[in-house]
Design a protein around this motif. Structure first.
Motif, PDB file in Angstrom:
ATOM      1  N   ASN A 132       0.636  -1.127  -0.081  1.00 48.37           N
ATOM      2  CA  ASN A 132       0.137   0.060   0.013  1.00 48.37           C
ATOM      3  C   ASN A 132       0.799   1.209  -0.011  1.00 48.37           C
ATOM      4  OD1 ASN A 132      -1.625   2.078   0.792  1.00 48.37           O
ATOM      5  ND2 ASN A 132      -3.092   1.018   2.157  1.00 48.37           N
ATOM      6  N   ASN A 133       0.908   2.027  -1.065  1.00 42.90           N
ATOM      7  CA  ASN A 133       1.660   3.174  -1.260  1.00 42.90           C
ATOM      8  C   ASN A 133       1.555   4.188  -0.203  1.00 42.90           C
ATOM      9  OD1 ASN A 133       3.184   2.396  -3.265  1.00 42.90           O
ATOM     10  ND2 ASN A 133       1.739   3.075  -4.905  1.00 42.90           N
ATOM     11  N   LYS A 134       0.234   4.428   0.306  1.00 45.17           N
ATOM     12  CA  LYS A 134      -0.072   5.442   1.143  1.00 45.17           C
ATOM     13  C   LYS A 134       0.700   5.123   2.789  1.00 45.17           C
ATOM     14  CE  LYS A 134      -4.947   6.783   0.806  1.00 45.17           C
ATOM     15  NZ  LYS A 134      -6.115   6.565   1.015  1.00 45.17           N
ATOM     16  N   LEU A 135       1.145   3.539   2.847  1.00 42.51           N
ATOM     17  CA  LEU A 135       1.669   3.424   4.087  1.00 42.51           C
ATOM     18  C   LEU A 135       3.065   3.209   3.977  1.00 42.51           C
ATOM     19  CD1 LEU A 135      -0.677   0.425   5.070  1.00 42.51           C
ATOM     20  CD2 LEU A 135      -0.820   2.774   5.993  1.00 42.51           C
ATOM     21  N   LYS A 136       3.668   3.413   2.654  1.00 38.21           N
ATOM     22  CA  LYS A 136       5.146   3.137   2.503  1.00 38.21           C
ATOM     23  C   LYS A 136       5.966   3.795   3.476  1.00 38.21           C
ATOM     24  CE  LYS A 136       6.330   0.554  -1.402  1.00 38.21           C
ATOM     25  NZ  LYS A 136       5.416   0.514  -2.386  1.00 38.21           N
ATOM     26  N   SER A 137       5.741   5.229   3.682  1.00 39.48           N
ATOM     27  CA  SER A 137       6.814   5.856   4.102  1.00 39.48           C
ATOM     28  C   SER A 137       6.599   5.583   6.130  1.00 39.48           C
ATOM     29  CB  SER A 137       6.504   7.422   4.299  1.00 39.48           C
ATOM     30  OG  SER A 137       5.046   7.673   4.570  1.00 39.48           O
ATOM     31  N   LEU A 138       5.787   4.705   6.177  1.00 38.23           N
ATOM     32  CA  LEU A 138       5.146   4.593   7.755  1.00 38.23           C
ATOM     33  C   LEU A 138       5.998   3.500   8.345  1.00 38.23           C
ATOM     34  CD1 LEU A 138       1.672   5.355   7.500  1.00 38.23           C
ATOM     35  CD2 LEU A 138       3.438   6.943   8.262  1.00 38.23           C
ATOM     36  N   GLY A 139       6.688   2.595   7.407  1.00 34.73           N
ATOM     37  CA  GLY A 139       6.962   1.384   8.040  1.00 34.73           C
ATOM     38  C   GLY A 139       8.216   1.595   8.914  1.00 34.73           C
ATOM     39  N   GLN A 140       8.625   2.631   9.409  1.00 35.44           N
ATOM     40  CA  GLN A 140       9.900   3.078   9.941  1.00 35.44           C
ATOM     41  C   GLN A 140       9.934   3.476  11.359  1.00 35.44           C
ATOM     42  OE1 GLN A 140      11.870   5.198   6.647  1.00 35.44           O
ATOM     43  NE2 GLN A 140      11.115   3.414   5.543  1.00 35.44           N
ATOM     44  N   ASP A 141      10.773   3.267  12.123  1.00 37.02           N
ATOM     45  CA  ASP A 141      10.986   3.751  13.494  1.00 37.02           C
ATOM     46  C   ASP A 141       9.831   2.898  14.349  1.00 37.02           C
ATOM     47  OD1 ASP A 141      13.295   5.024  13.078  1.00 37.02           O
ATOM     48  OD2 ASP A 141      12.298   6.760  12.559  1.00 37.02           O
ATOM     49  N   LEU A 142       9.442   1.807  13.752  1.00 34.72           N
ATOM     50  CA  LEU A 142       8.277   1.479  14.616  1.00 34.72           C
ATOM     51  C   LEU A 142       8.823   0.995  16.019  1.00 34.72           C
ATOM     52  CD1 LEU A 142       7.175  -1.193  11.741  1.00 34.72           C
ATOM     53  CD2 LEU A 142       6.110   1.107  12.451  1.00 34.72           C
ATOM     54  N   CYS A 143       7.626   1.332  17.072  1.00 33.09           N
ATOM     55  CA  CYS A 143       7.986   1.148  18.433  1.00 33.09           C
ATOM     56  C   CYS A 143       6.776   0.973  19.293  1.00 33.09           C
ATOM     57  CB  CYS A 143       9.016   1.976  19.059  1.00 33.09           C
ATOM     58  SG  CYS A 143       8.317   3.676  19.261  1.00 33.09           S
ATOM     59  N   ILE A 144       6.965   0.768  20.468  1.00 36.12           N
ATOM     60  CA  ILE A 144       5.694   0.693  21.239  1.00 36.12           C
ATOM     61  C   ILE A 144       6.323   1.382  22.680  1.00 36.12           C
ATOM     62  CG2 ILE A 144       4.455  -0.821  22.858  1.00 36.12           C
ATOM     63  CD1 ILE A 144       5.536  -3.222  20.879  1.00 36.12           C
ATOM     64  N   ARG A 145       5.500   2.317  23.317  1.00 37.26           N
ATOM     65  CA  ARG A 145       5.798   2.887  24.313  1.00 37.26           C
ATOM     66  C   ARG A 145       4.813   2.911  25.531  1.00 37.26           C
ATOM     67  NH1 ARG A 145       8.031   8.631  21.183  1.00 37.26           N
ATOM     68  NH2 ARG A 145       9.975   7.747  20.799  1.00 37.26           N
ATOM     69  N   VAL A 146       5.628   2.765  26.578  1.00 29.74           N
ATOM     70  CA  VAL A 146       4.656   2.383  27.780  1.00 29.74           C
ATOM     71  C   VAL A 146       4.931   3.639  28.824  1.00 29.74           C
ATOM     72  CG1 VAL A 146       4.279   1.118  29.780  1.00 29.74           C
ATOM     73  CG2 VAL A 146       4.713   0.068  27.671  1.00 29.74           C
ATOM     74  N   GLU A 147       4.102   4.619  29.433  1.00 27.90           N
ATOM     75  CA  GLU A 147       4.384   5.572  30.221  1.00 27.90           C
ATOM     76  C   GLU A 147       3.181   5.525  31.050  1.00 27.90           C
ATOM     77  OE1 GLU A 147       5.369   9.122  27.523  1.00 27.90           O
ATOM     78  OE2 GLU A 147       4.512   7.698  26.397  1.00 27.90           O
ATOM     79  N   PHE A 148       3.408   6.153  32.327  1.00 22.51           N
ATOM     80  CA  PHE A 148       2.494   6.274  33.267  1.00 22.51           C
ATOM     81  C   PHE A 148       2.293   7.837  33.958  1.00 22.51           C
ATOM     82  CE2 PHE A 148       5.076   6.412  37.274  1.00 22.51           C
ATOM     83  CZ  PHE A 148       6.126   5.972  36.945  1.00 22.51           C
ATOM     84  N   ASP A 149       1.325   8.087  34.621  1.00 21.25           N
ATOM     85  CA  ASP A 149       1.275   9.322  35.351  1.00 21.25           C
ATOM     86  C   ASP A 149       0.607   9.126  36.610  1.00 21.25           C
ATOM     87  OD1 ASP A 149       0.271  11.844  36.237  1.00 21.25           O
ATOM     88  OD2 ASP A 149       0.292  12.614  34.220  1.00 21.25           O
ATOM     89  N   LYS A 150       1.627   9.365  37.695  1.00 16.85           N
ATOM     90  CA  LYS A 150       1.252   9.064  38.760  1.00 16.85           C
ATOM     91  C   LYS A 150      -0.163   9.818  39.348  1.00 16.85           C
ATOM     92  CE  LYS A 150       3.317   7.292  42.992  1.00 16.85           C
ATOM     93  NZ  LYS A 150       4.030   6.161  43.213  1.00 16.85           N
ATOM     94  N   GLU A 151       0.024  10.963  39.151  1.00 16.24           N
ATOM     95  CA  GLU A 151      -0.979  11.933  39.389  1.00 16.24           C
ATOM     96  C   GLU A 151      -2.494  11.508  38.953  1.00 16.24           C
ATOM     97  OE1 GLU A 151       1.539  15.245  39.563  1.00 16.24           O
ATOM     98  OE2 GLU A 151       1.675  13.736  41.012  1.00 16.24           O
ATOM     99  N   LYS A 152      -2.530  11.515  37.603  1.00 13.28           N
ATOM    100  CA  LYS A 152      -3.815  11.055  37.067  1.00 13.28           C
ATOM    101  C   LYS A 152      -4.186   9.618  37.075  1.00 13.28           C
ATOM    102  CE  LYS A 152      -3.343  14.478  33.516  1.00 13.28           C
ATOM    103  NZ  LYS A 152      -2.741  14.678  31.932  1.00 13.28           N
ATOM    104  N   ARG A 153      -3.053   8.965  37.535  1.00 11.11           N
ATOM    105  CA  ARG A 153      -3.388   7.343  37.908  1.00 11.11           C
ATOM    106  C   ARG A 153      -3.790   6.780  36.433  1.00 11.11           C
ATOM    107  NH1 ARG A 153      -4.083   5.824  42.698  1.00 11.11           N
ATOM    108  NH2 ARG A 153      -5.104   3.874  41.802  1.00 11.11           N
ATOM    109  N   THR A 154      -2.485   6.850  35.568  1.00  8.71           N
ATOM    110  CA  THR A 154      -3.082   6.299  34.229  1.00  8.71           C
ATOM    111  C   THR A 154      -1.954   5.360  33.839  1.00  8.71           C
ATOM    112  OG1 THR A 154      -2.145   8.212  33.067  1.00  8.71           O
ATOM    113  CG2 THR A 154      -4.668   7.985  33.192  1.00  8.71           C
ATOM    114  N   ILE A 155      -1.775   4.793  32.922  1.00  7.92           N
ATOM    115  CA  ILE A 155      -0.737   4.058  32.345  1.00  7.92           C
ATOM    116  C   ILE A 155      -1.078   4.083  30.957  1.00  7.92           C
ATOM    117  CG2 ILE A 155       0.548   1.701  31.786  1.00  7.92           C
ATOM    118  CD1 ILE A 155      -0.015   1.040  34.793  1.00  7.92           C
ATOM    119  N   THR A 156      -0.286   4.362  29.967  1.00  8.35           N
ATOM    120  CA  THR A 156      -0.623   4.503  28.520  1.00  8.35           C
ATOM    121  C   THR A 156       0.411   3.458  27.768  1.00  8.35           C
ATOM    122  OG1 THR A 156      -1.032   6.800  28.899  1.00  8.35           O
ATOM    123  CG2 THR A 156      -0.901   6.056  26.729  1.00  8.35           C
TER     124      THR A 156
END
Ligand code: ADP
Length: 637
Positions: free
Chosen positions: A58-82
């Motif tokens: 899919n040409n629309k996606l061609k440029s996107l297949g790079q620097d692929l990663c997963i990120r895990v973050e949290f916010d103690k005050e807001k009590r969230t994990i993302t």
């Protein structure tokens, strides 16, 4: 698949099975709540795999297949994990299908099949990848903000639910593609809102993921003071495809975690084989055998997950069935091929020489693995066989190239053990054959008890000849194809004339001739009376206690097989059985001495035939008539 999302916020209700699943999750089925993160990271990893794959076409996606990663973050005050990823994302329709229903029929059938009591049984659910829903074990609200790779900034979707039976959907902006999942952590789960804890969980469960799973780097004091300082991230896991690493560098624990990731099984695998094959066709395979069979293995249900195909580290497809024969459908793992084009489709995989080579090589490895297990850990092997034996037996028919090896791997219940457990190999059987015995004997029955109590076994038990007791559904079919092993013919004890080889006593021959003469009038009378209900009536010496039994003619379909066809509603030429009578039985002796009138012969004939059919585990065409005959004879007697 795509389309502009609904502008206004809408409330939807979950499918019934999802509600049930959520109930299971929320009432803490798992003692290990932290696995929610493994499930989310695993979904993200799949989404990155999918993006990389779709970007190939899919040409629309061609440029996107790079620097692929997963990120895990949290916010103690807001009590969230993302948990966020820059993977394929979901369209509104996909969100509804994936997060509002249970798309996979297997999981659905499983949830439906749980009884009230079982719903409290966490061990059962362990078989399933409940995936995303595991979030609700630790969160009282979950938001999924997602944008598919091929749509615009304003075509993102926001899904939210408190796990209480409903979810909302609304259109949302999202500047980057992919999915961000925010968990609002429940009271009492505070220990999860901690950098060290999250890193520990990622390393524990997701180290093998081939994409980086990143967390924010600890900030320096200066950075902490400066609110505008950009957050920098670092990879927490190793982020190399586990199967590409050297075997010697991988611990059993890493293999186990990887297995749980690819199979969505919560248990440890039984065994695995990991091979890097070089030469004309180059590939790497890492194949696992699970400990337990999925509940629908024999129900023709969907093949959950199967073997994943990668081409030069790029994920291509799940359940690459062309690489593993059907009978080994319980094998899980990955195959990474070097010599296939990245744009392979299922069609190309059919009749492809490279695929054939990889498949043959992989089967060899799996069978070799099992052979070693049988040799070195016989008890484990018996347990494997109890789970997967019926599937392995299908291999006898499906995989003629490996029939000899598969036959060697088979295990049976026999008259020597008289236990339902299948523990005896044909090598064991042959090693203890009685003197003069030339064949391997077997009997088939609908159940183990029916096989074990078959009247056909009487003479074999008397002479101490071991007989295989077959009662799996596939057995009839398999024995039609398994003609011999190590030069010994396999023979049904319920088919054709009895041939006990040279274990037969020659002296008996004269006696038999005279019996044949004495019984001739009675036999003739039975033949007339039973007509085409039987193919023949004759004397037998296979019985010691029973007066009669039925056998199939040499070339006819076995009686058990006929029953299977009938039960499946399939038309087949019904072949009448042969009725065999035991000349030594008191009843036959009496009838011979006082030949009754034809009326009474009719009753006796029908009684003997029907009781023989019942003893075989068969069903009578007219049970009421049979009962009447029995009562008539009893009152007359
Ligand atoms: P499973 O992962 O076993 O298929 P889940 O309930 O975890 O089941 O997820 C259901 C589906 O939702 C996935 O198969 C996938 O299509 C979609 N999905 C979940 N998480 C993501 C994500 N981060 N990105 C894209 N799609 C996702």
């Amino acid at each position: 698949m795509t389309g502009t999302p609904t502008a206004e916020k809408q409330t939807h209700v979950f499918e019934t099975e999802v509600k049930q699943l959520l109930q299971l999750m929320i009432h803490s089925l798992y003692s290990d709540k932290e696995i929610f993160l493994r499930e989310l990271v695993s979904n993200s990893s799949d989404a990155l795999d999918k993006l990389r794959f779709e970007a190939l076409q899919n040409n629309k996606l061609k440029s996107l297949g790079q620097d692929l990663c997963i990120r895990v973050e949290f916010d103690k005050e807001k009590r969230t994990i993302t948990v966020s990823d820059n993977g394929i994302g979901m369209s509104e329709q996909e969100v509804i299908e994936n997060l509002g229903t249970i798309a996979k029929s297997g999981t659905k059938a499983f949830v439906e099949s749980l009884t009230g009591e079982q719903k409290h049984d966490s061990a059962l659910i362990g078989q399933f990848g409940v995936g995303f829903y595991a979030s609700f074990m630790v969160a009282d609200k979950v938001s999924v903000h997602t944008r598919r790779g091929d749509v615009g900034v304003d075509e993102a979707v926001l899904w939210e639910s408190a796990g209480d039976g409903e979810y909302t959907l609304e259109a949302a902006d999202k500047s980057d593609i992919g999915t961000r999942i925010t968990l609002h952590i429940k009271e009492g789960e505070d220990e999860l809102l901690n950098d060290w804890k999250l890193r520990e969980i990622i390393i524990k469960y997701s180290d093998h993921i081939s994409f980086p799973v990143e967390m924010p780097k600890a900030q320096t004091e200066d950075e902490e003071k400066n609110e505008d300082a950009a957050i920098t991230y670092e990879s927490v896991n190793k982020a190399t495809a586990l199967w590409m690493r050297a075997k010697s560098d991988i611990t059993d624990e890493e293999y186990t975690k990887f297995y749980q990731h690819v199979s969505h099984d919560f248990q440890d695998p039984l065994i695995w084989t990991h091979n890097k094959v070089e030469g004309k066709t180059e590939y790497t395979n890492l194949l696992f055998i699970p400990k337990k069979a999925p509940f629908d293995l024999y129900q023709g249900g969907e093949k959950r997950h199967g073997v994943k195909l990668y081409v030069k580290r790029v994920f291509i497809m799940d359940d690459a069935e062309q690489f593993i024969p059907h009978y080994l459908r319980f094998v899980r793992g990955v195959i990474d091929a070097n010599d296939l084009p990245l744009n392979v489709s299922r069609e190309i995989l059919q009749n492809n020489r490279v695929v054939d080579t990889i498949r043959a090589g992989s089967v060899k490895k799996v069978l070799g693995l099992l052979e070693n297990l049988a040799k070195n850990e016989p008890q484990d092997y018996i347990e494997f066989w109890a789970e997967f034996g019926p599937a392995m037996k299908e291999g006898i028919v499906e995989d003629t190239n490996n029939r000899e090896q598969l036959t060697k791997l088979m295990r049976f219940a026999t008259t020597k053990t008289d236990e339902p457990g299948q523990t005896v190999s044909l090598d064991d059987y042959i090693a203890r054959m009685t003197e003069g015995q030339e064949k391997i004997y077997f009997v088939t029955g609908e159940t183990f008890q029916a096989a074990k109590n078959s009247p056909h076994l009487e003479i074999f038990r008397k002479r101490g000849i071991e007989v295989l007791l077959l009662s799996d559904r596939v057995d009839e079919w398999v024995t039609m194809h398994m003609k011999d092993y190590q030069g010994k013919q396999l023979e049904s004890v319920a088919k054709g004339a009895l041939d006990l080889g040279s274990t037969d006593d020659k002296e008996d021959e004269a006696q038999r001739e005279s019996e044949d003469k004495d019984f001739a009038p009675l036999i003739a009378a039975f033949k007339t009376s039973l007509g085409d209900k039987v193919k023949d009536v004759r004397l037998t010496h296979r019985l010691t206690d029973s007066p009669a039994c039925v056998v199939a003619d040499e070339n006819d379909m076995g009686l058990q097989m006929q029953r299977i066809f009938k039960a499946a509603g399939q038309a087949m030429p019904a072949s009448a059985p042969i009725l065999e009578l035991n000349p030594e039985h008191a009843l036959l002796q009496r009838l011979k001495a006082n030949m009754p009138a034809q009326d009474e012969i009719n009753d006796w004939g029908s009684l003997l035939l029907n009781q023989a059919i019942l003893a075989e585990g068969g069903q009578l065409d007219d049970p009421a008539a049979f009962v009447k005959t029995v009562n008539q004879l009893l009152s007359a007697g």
